[in-house]
Design a protein around this motif. Structure first.
Motif, PDB file in Angstrom:
ATOM      1  N   LEU A  91       1.029  -0.921   0.344  1.00 20.03           N
ATOM      2  CA  LEU A  91      -0.169  -0.172   0.323  1.00 20.03           C
ATOM      3  C   LEU A  91       0.868   1.404  -0.053  1.00 20.03           C
ATOM      4  CD1 LEU A  91      -3.026   0.621   0.501  1.00 20.03           C
ATOM      5  CD2 LEU A  91      -2.717   1.091   2.383  1.00 20.03           C
ATOM      6  N   ALA A  92       2.052   1.852   0.757  1.00 23.17           N
ATOM      7  CA  ALA A  92       2.581   2.087   0.349  1.00 23.17           C
ATOM      8  C   ALA A  92       3.055   2.701  -0.604  1.00 23.17           C
ATOM      9  CB  ALA A  92       4.111   1.969   2.017  1.00 23.17           C
ATOM     10  N   GLU A  93       3.418   1.516  -1.400  1.00 18.46           N
ATOM     11  CA  GLU A  93       4.494   1.668  -2.096  1.00 18.46           C
ATOM     12  C   GLU A  93       3.653   2.381  -3.224  1.00 18.46           C
ATOM     13  OE1 GLU A  93       6.778  -1.376  -5.347  1.00 18.46           O
ATOM     14  OE2 GLU A  93       7.884  -0.711  -3.001  1.00 18.46           O
ATOM     15  N   GLU A  94       2.388   1.581  -3.521  1.00 15.17           N
ATOM     16  CA  GLU A  94       1.909   1.840  -4.640  1.00 15.17           C
ATOM     17  C   GLU A  94       1.308   3.117  -4.334  1.00 15.17           C
ATOM     18  OE1 GLU A  94       0.974   0.405  -7.753  1.00 15.17           O
ATOM     19  OE2 GLU A  94       2.476  -0.155  -6.721  1.00 15.17           O
TER      20      GLU A  94
ATOM     21  N   SER B 270       3.067   1.412 -11.741  1.00 16.98           N
ATOM     22  CA  SER B 270       3.175   0.445 -10.364  1.00 16.98           C
ATOM     23  C   SER B 270       4.029  -0.317 -10.833  1.00 16.98           C
ATOM     24  CB  SER B 270       1.965  -0.649 -10.738  1.00 16.98           C
ATOM     25  OG  SER B 270       1.437  -1.422  -9.596  1.00 16.98           O
ATOM     26  N   THR B 271       4.358  -0.397  -9.209  1.00 12.44           N
ATOM     27  CA  THR B 271       5.579  -1.837  -9.155  1.00 12.44           C
ATOM     28  C   THR B 271       5.620  -2.532  -8.378  1.00 12.44           C
ATOM     29  OG1 THR B 271       6.446  -0.170  -7.234  1.00 12.44           O
ATOM     30  CG2 THR B 271       6.998   0.217  -9.663  1.00 12.44           C
ATOM     31  N   TRP B 272       4.268  -3.047  -7.861  1.00 18.14           N
ATOM     32  CA  TRP B 272       4.498  -3.815  -7.194  1.00 18.14           C
ATOM     33  C   TRP B 272       4.547  -5.297  -7.325  1.00 18.14           C
ATOM     34  CZ3 TRP B 272       0.640  -8.090  -6.422  1.00 18.14           C
ATOM     35  CH2 TRP B 272      -0.514  -7.815  -7.523  1.00 18.14           C
ATOM     36  N   LYS B 273       4.247  -5.670  -8.436  1.00 22.11           N
ATOM     37  CA  LYS B 273       4.413  -7.074  -9.849  1.00 22.11           C
ATOM     38  C   LYS B 273       5.430  -7.268  -8.961  1.00 22.11           C
ATOM     39  CE  LYS B 273      -0.218  -6.593 -12.478  1.00 22.11           C
ATOM     40  NZ  LYS B 273      -0.866  -6.290 -12.937  1.00 22.11           N
TER      41      LYS B 273
ATOM     42  N   MET C 242       9.070   1.747   2.834  1.00 24.53           N
ATOM     43  CA  MET C 242       8.936   1.740   1.622  1.00 24.53           C
ATOM     44  C   MET C 242       9.175   3.089   1.091  1.00 24.53           C
ATOM     45  SD  MET C 242       8.017  -1.110   0.292  1.00 24.53           S
ATOM     46  CE  MET C 242       9.723  -1.633   1.345  1.00 24.53           C
ATOM     47  N   ILE C 243       8.681   4.079   1.715  1.00 27.01           N
ATOM     48  CA  ILE C 243       9.060   5.717   2.004  1.00 27.01           C
ATOM     49  C   ILE C 243      10.100   5.637   2.296  1.00 27.01           C
ATOM     50  CG2 ILE C 243       7.821   7.823   1.737  1.00 27.01           C
ATOM     51  CD1 ILE C 243       6.304   6.006   0.957  1.00 27.01           C
ATOM     52  N   LEU C 244      10.588   5.723   3.976  1.00 29.29           N
ATOM     53  CA  LEU C 244      11.839   6.797   4.091  1.00 29.29           C
ATOM     54  C   LEU C 244      12.766   5.398   3.627  1.00 29.29           C
ATOM     55  CD1 LEU C 244      13.048   8.666   6.119  1.00 29.29           C
ATOM     56  CD2 LEU C 244      12.596   7.072   7.828  1.00 29.29           C
TER      57      LEU C 244
END
Length: 331
Positions: free
Chosen positions: A69-72, A82-85, A117-119
């Motif tokens: 969720l954070a990455e998307e 999108s990169t989660w895949k 994911m963010i920091l």
């Protein structure tokens, strides 16, 4: 020899096709690599669920959900695709869950996913650009911000599908002589989910080595250095310091050595650099465990060595074939 045979024959320029680099391609993709590592994590995940019940499964699921969720969410905000895949966020979620206690509250899992994911990743540009292991950035951040939650461990009980709220010390928190190597091998010890079964982690590490996804020098140097240094301390003062087997089979050392210190992005590229990196991780871990304020030092050790990775690469990388050092002009 005739002049014709001595001349260099070049191909017809019209038949040459120039494309973007790299020109060499291989079967492994980012997705295949990430999901292979996820498969290697399954034995340890299954062991965690067997000993801690559905609470462990809930923590793992929440951490995976929060990382994806954070990455998307960041990709949407930055208007990126999108990169989660590719599986990297899923793997980070599993590793984050393995660094938490089975009784960790839901909001810790969500906050950990955001930090990782963010920091730890996206602020540097995403996968391949992060200088530090994202999961360890989250773990250390949570440890500093919420030390009470991050150092409280539930007591495992094989076959019980719900934790009963009884806390237990990790093997490193017990007095020397009170720990049992057999329990640490199987997983019947307190600690985070990734500290449970040493056998399951070794199986996972063997899978990574079999598929050549990690440099074997890193875990060997890491684990070997910890074993030697803590072994010396134990021989000198056995009543004060744990056996080196306790240090190797507990405290998340195997999880860190096989699954986090070997991260392709944040570890050295050269084999000589891998030896140096693993030795540094083992030395710092041993110093923190033996004489530091924290009973555990794996996370801090790996992050510190992550910061030194560019320097290690610069020192150990070999010169390309045909390299000629530039001549300094005389003043």
């Amino acid at each position: 020899m005739s002049e014709e045979t001595q001349s260099i024959r070049l191909p017809d320029p019209a038949k040459l096709i120039v494309s973007n680099s790299p020109h060499m391609r291989d079967k492994p993709t980012i997705g295949r690599i990430m999901f292979t590592v996820v498969a290697a994590m399954l034995p340890a995940c299954i062991a965690a669920v067997l000993f801690f019940g559905f609470a462990a499964l809930e923590v793992l699921a929440l951490c995976v959900f929060s990382c994806v969720l954070a990455e998307e969410g960041w990709n949407k905000l930055m208007k990126r695709s999108s990169t989660w895949k590719d599986g990297s966020a899923i793997l980070s979620g599993i590793l984050l869950g393995m660094n938490l206690n089975a009784g960790a509250p839901w909001w810790i899992c969500l906050l950990g996913g955001i930090l990782a994911m963010i920091l730890g990743k996206q602020l540097y540009g995403g996968l391949g650009y992060n200088p530090f292991n994202p999961v360890l950035v989250a773990r250390v951040g949570l440890l500093i911000g919420f030390p009470g939650i991050m150092t409280t461990w539930d007591k495992p009980e094989l076959g019980h599908w719900a934790i009963d709220g009884v806390t237990a010390a990790t093997p490193l928190g017990l007095a020397p002589g009170e720990t049992f190597v057999k329990d640490m091998l199987l997983g019947n010890v307190g600690g985070c989910l990734g500290e449970t079964s040493a056998i399951a982690l070794i199986i996972g590490g063997a899978i990574l080595l079999y598929f050549k996804l990690i440099k074997w020098e890193v875990p060997l140097a890491f684990i070997g250095t910890v074993f030697v240094f803590t072994g010396i301390a134990h021989v000198v003062q056995p009543e004060v310091y744990h056996s080196p087997f306790v240090h190797v089979f507990s405290g998340g050392l195997l999880l860190g050595a096989f699954f986090m210190a070997t991260d392709m992005v944040t570890s050295p590229m050269t084999h000589k650099g891998a030896w140096i990196f693993g030795f540094g991780c083992g030395l710092i871990t041993s110093l923190i465990r033996l004489w530091g304020a924290y009973p555990e030092g794996v996370s801090f050790a790996i992050l510190f060595m992550n910061a030194l990775t560019p320097l290690i690469d610069r020192v150990t990388i070999r010169k390309p074939f045909g390299y000629i050092a530039p001549v300094k002009e005389a003043k």
